[in-house]
Every structure is written in structure tokens, then in C-alpha cells.
Scaffold this active site. Structure first.
Site, mmCIF file in Angstrom:
data_model
loop_
_atom_site.group_PDB
_atom_site.id
_atom_site.type_symbol
_atom_site.label_atom_id
_atom_site.label_comp_id
_atom_site.label_asym_id
_atom_site.label_seq_id
_atom_site.Cartn_x
_atom_site.Cartn_y
_atom_site.Cartn_z
ATOM 1 C CB CYS A 168 3.182 -1.870 13.705
ATOM 2 S SG CYS A 168 3.359 -1.494 11.949
ATOM 3 C CB CYS B 287 1.326 6.063 11.922
ATOM 4 S SG CYS B 287 1.787 7.683 11.400
ATOM 5 C CB CYS C 172 7.446 -5.098 8.666
ATOM 6 S SG CYS C 172 8.804 -4.280 9.546
ATOM 7 C CB CYS D 145 6.418 -3.013 16.179
ATOM 8 S SG CYS D 145 8.130 -2.630 15.780
ATOM 9 C CB CYS E 42 2.861 7.497 3.511
ATOM 10 S SG CYS E 42 3.440 6.271 4.683
ATOM 11 C CD GLU F 139 -2.941 -1.056 2.331
ATOM 12 O OE1 GLU F 139 -4.112 -1.246 2.010
ATOM 13 O OE2 GLU F 139 -2.596 -0.827 3.493
ATOM 14 C CG LEU G 169 12.497 6.603 21.697
ATOM 15 C CD1 LEU G 169 13.716 5.714 21.533
ATOM 16 C CD2 LEU G 169 12.925 8.003 22.162
HETATM 17 N N1 SAH Z 1 9.566 0.432 10.139
HETATM 18 C C1 SAH Z 1 9.790 1.852 10.134
HETATM 19 C C2 SAH Z 1 8.888 2.569 9.162
HETATM 20 C C3 SAH Z 1 7.429 2.550 9.547
HETATM 21 S S1 SAH Z 1 6.938 4.157 9.899
HETATM 22 C C4 SAH Z 1 9.668 2.383 11.538
HETATM 23 O O1 SAH Z 1 9.356 1.612 12.425
HETATM 24 O O2 SAH Z 1 9.962 3.548 11.776
HETATM 25 C C5 SAH Z 1 5.432 3.932 10.702
HETATM 26 C C6 SAH Z 1 5.393 4.659 12.018
HETATM 27 O O3 SAH Z 1 4.122 4.417 12.632
HETATM 28 C C7 SAH Z 1 6.435 4.148 12.987
HETATM 29 O O4 SAH Z 1 6.878 5.194 13.794
HETATM 30 C C8 SAH Z 1 5.626 3.163 13.800
HETATM 31 O O5 SAH Z 1 6.223 2.864 15.032
HETATM 32 C C9 SAH Z 1 4.327 3.899 13.936
HETATM 33 N N2 SAH Z 1 3.199 3.029 14.256
HETATM 34 C C10 SAH Z 1 3.106 1.706 14.086
HETATM 35 N N3 SAH Z 1 1.918 1.250 14.503
HETATM 36 C C11 SAH Z 1 1.233 2.331 14.939
HETATM 37 C C12 SAH Z 1 -0.062 2.517 15.469
HETATM 38 N N4 SAH Z 1 -0.888 1.491 15.625
HETATM 39 N N5 SAH Z 1 -0.430 3.768 15.806
HETATM 40 C C13 SAH Z 1 0.398 4.822 15.628
HETATM 41 N N6 SAH Z 1 1.631 4.703 15.110
HETATM 42 C C14 SAH Z 1 2.052 3.479 14.784
#
Ligand code: SAH
Length: 355
Positions: free
Chosen positions: A128, A345, A121, A125, A114, A101, A227
Site C-alpha cells: 500500500c 485502492c 498511515c 502494509c 473515498c 488526498e 483481509l
Molecule cells: N487502512 C484501512 C483503510 C484503507 S482502505 C484498511 O486497511 O482497510 C484501502 C484498501 O485498499 C484496503 O483494503 C487496502 O488493503 C487495499 N489496498 C492497499 N494497497 C493496495 C494495492 N496496491 N492494490 C489494491 N488494493 C490495495
């Protein structure tokens, strides 16, 4: 006998080639060098998407191009628009079957994309959606580039341009480092798409060796770090790779990055009710980031299928922000856009539901 679609499969994607690789190829075809520049401009300025559109190229070249290359690997199969129409999420099918996507966000004068760097991935996490689906494969640089060109073409039809690209879609870009940097270089090329490095933001979960490498390369690309927690116990429970690259070492790598590049770094913090949203959490974060040229981006948690946590209230987010502000750390609460279409995100997952 091979079917035509099987033959298509093995053809290279034209966007995987840099300008110098196209020049080398044209030399090997005994074609003049300026023809390579014509192809490049057609791809990156006109956004032509098939050899027939290159009416400025002789038939012999067009034929060789179509025999040897595919001019597209992304098939748009579903498009969702937010209620206000300003966020559009497109699901693309790749030639080998899986889907990715990419999202376009219109906001005032900005047209931000984006984009994804992997199918799924491997970072897993917990909060996510992409992490929850697991890892299928890396995208090639051309597949990354094509997401941008696809939207650039759509925007051009309305006399609009892409203004920003955030590499924050599906995947961990520093887990697919070379292809991601090749894609940036390709889009940055001045005789083609000419997209300034400063208009890219790359977000990483914190792969320390790659942060160091990125710092050494002194790129102008903006760097964001996911972070979400200031101590190892909490961070490891949310982000398994923290066991390999713990918080203190991650912050050290960030300090090195700032020292080497003189660039401000962004920290992302998905605010989860009762997990990482207390005033004490904010204080711990301030201590951790002490003296670092940075900015904190708070993202109230977006809902995903397999995570129970809730977003913090608006009020709690503001209290958290105020605590950072008070201690001199600039902090913004990111606007939530496209949540109802799963375009926020951490919500990109490219489900393989029938479409
Ligand atoms: N893998 C990379 C790129 C993904 S960016 C990374 O981790 O930075 C996507 C962003 O959205 C990251 O900061 C991730 O931690 C955040 N994210 C993931 N799941 C989320 C959620 N459920 N709500 C808000 N932010 C989230």
C-alpha cells in the site's frame, strides 16, 4: 508578533464542532439558540465557506465567528481526472503543511467519495502506497468532514449529490476512531447534511478492540475488513499488525460483529499474482469464512512504487471468484477506476512533489 497565518493556525476549524457544541458556544456568547441552527444549516445545507456568506446572521456573530474559527482547513492544490473524467482525485494542503488526498468516483447514478482519516498511515502494509509513506498525524473530525463538504459543494453546483462515502482513503480509520465516528455523526445529523449511516463504508486493517467497540455501538455503517490472506504467515508478511491481531482472532471479532449487528461484513482481498491468488488460497478463504454472513471484494493489485508484486490476470481473478461462488460465498471483482491517476485502492500517497 504573530503573523496572520500563525494566528490562523491556532483557530479551531468550524467543522470540528457538533451542533450541540455550537449551541453551547452560542449560549456562552449570549446568542439565541436558533442562531446555532442557522449556522449549522449554512454549513451543511448551503455549504457556505466563510462567515460573510451568512447574510442571515447578525454582524456581531459573524465577527465572533471569524475571530475564533477558520472555515476551511483544506486547500485544494492539485486535481487530477481520469481519462473518462469520471474519477477525480484532489490533493489538499493542510494548514500545518502536509497533504492528503480524496477521490470522487462517478459511476452511473452513484457519486462515491473515498476520504482519508490520517496523514499517512502507521500500519505499514507492504503493498500500500500510504503504508509505504509512514505516519504523520491523525486528521481531526472536522478535517474528515470537510473533505465531504468540499465535494458536496462541487457536486451541488451541477445539481448532484454525494450518494456514498467510503472511508478507504489514506490512513487507518480505527487508529483514529473517535475523530472518524465524530465525523460520521456530524454528517449524519438530520438537521444538517443528513447523510444516512448506511451510505458510509468504513474499512479497517483489523484492529480487533475497535471492531468489538464498533459492534457494541451497533452502528448502521457498513464494515469492510482488509483481509488479503487466510493464514498468519502470509498475512503477517503483508500486514505487520497481523502479528498483534492474528487472523483467527480477527475472524472471531468479525463473527461477533455479525452476531451483534446482523449486518453483512465485507472482506477485501487484493489479488497478487502467485502470492494469494491460487485455487488453494480461495479454498482456505472459504474455510476461514465458513458460516459467516459476508461478501468478498476482490481487488486486482494496483501498482505502487515500492512493491514488486503484480496484479493477477483477469482469468485468475475469475477462477478465484468462481471457487468462492461455488462454495456459497458471494464475491465481486472490484472495477478498477482511476488507476492511471493513482486514485485506486492503496495508491493514495499525497507525494510532496512540487505542484
Ligand atoms: N487502512 C484501512 C483503510 C484503507 S482502505 C484498511 O486497511 O482497510 C484501502 C484498501 O485498499 C484496503 O483494503 C487496502 O488493503 C487495499 N489496498 C492497499 N494497497 C493496495 C494495492 N496496491 N492494490 C489494491 N488494493 C490495495
Amino acid at each position: 508578533m504573530e503573523t496572520s497565518s500563525a494566528t490562523e493556525h491556532i483557530k479551531s476549524l468550524i467543522y470540528d464542532l457538533s451542533l450541540s457544541e455550537i449551541k453551547t458556544l452560542f449560549t456562552s456568547w449570549r446568542e439565541k439558540e436558533f442562531r446555532a441552527a442557522q449556522l449549522w444549516r449554512g454549513l451543511y445545507k448551503q455549504f457556505w465557506q466563510s462567515p460573510e456568506q451568512f447574510t442571515n446572521l447578525p454582524k456581531s456573530i459573524k465577527q465572533k465567528l471569524s475571530e475564533n474559527f477558520r472555515f476551511s482547513s483544506l486547500k485544494p492544490i492539485r486535481k487530477l481526472a481520469s481519462k473518462d473524467g469520471n474519477t477525480i482525485k484532489t490533493l489538499f494542503r493542510l494548514p500545518d503543511g502536509p497533504a492528503i488526498e480524496a477521490v470522487l468516483m462517478r459511476y452511473e447514478q452513484r457519486r462515491t467519495l473515498c476520504i482519508s482519516t490520517q496523514v499517512g498511515c502507521a500500519m505499514n502494509c507492504s503493498f500500500c502506497a500510504t503504508g509505504q509513506m509512514g505516519f504523520t498525524r491523525n486528521l481531526t473530525s472536522g478535517e474528515i468532514v470537510e473533505q465531504v463538504i468540499y465535494y458536496a459543494r462541487e457536486l451541488a453546483a451541477r445539481n448532484e449529490k454525494v450518494t456514498n462515502v467510503v472511508i478507504m482513503g489514506m490512513g487507518e480509520p480505527f487508529h483514529n476512531y473517535a475523530a472518524t465516528m465524530d465525523a460520521i455523526d456530524c454528517l449524519n445529523d438530520h438537521s444538517g447534511f443528513n447523510f444516512g449511516e448506511r451510505r458510509f463504508t468504513i474499512s479497517t486493517v483489523g484492529i480487533i478492540p475497535k471492531i468489538r467497540k464498533f459492534a457494541e455501538q451497533k452502528r448502521q455503517v457498513n464494515l469492510a475488513i482488509s483481509l488479503h490472506a487466510a493464514n498468519n504467515e502470509l498475512r503477517s508478511s503483508m500486514i505487520p499488525i497481523n502479528n498483534t491481531y492474528p487472523v483467527e482472532e480477527l475472524i472471531n471479532a468479525c463473527r461477533l460483529y455479525v452476531a451483534q449487528t446482523n449486518r453483512r461484513i465485507t472482506f477485501e482481498w487484493a489479488l497478487i499474482q502467485g502470492v494469494n491468488d491460487s485455487i488453494q488460497d480461495a479454498k482456505d478463504l472459504v474455510d476461514l469464512l465458513h458460516g459467516l454472513l459476508c461478501h468478498v471484494n476482490i481487488i486486482p493489485l494496483n501498482p505502487t512504487d515500492n512493491f514488486d508484486g503484480q496484479a493477477s490476470s483477469r482469468k485468475q481473478a475469475q477462477l478465484f471468484q468462481a471457487e468462492l461462488d461455488k462454495r456459497g460465498i458471494p464475491c465481486t471483482i472490484r472495477l478498477r477506476r482511476g488507476i492511471e491517476i493513482g486514485a485506486g485502492c492503496g495508491q493514495l500517497a499525497a507525494s510532496n512533489d512540487p505542484v
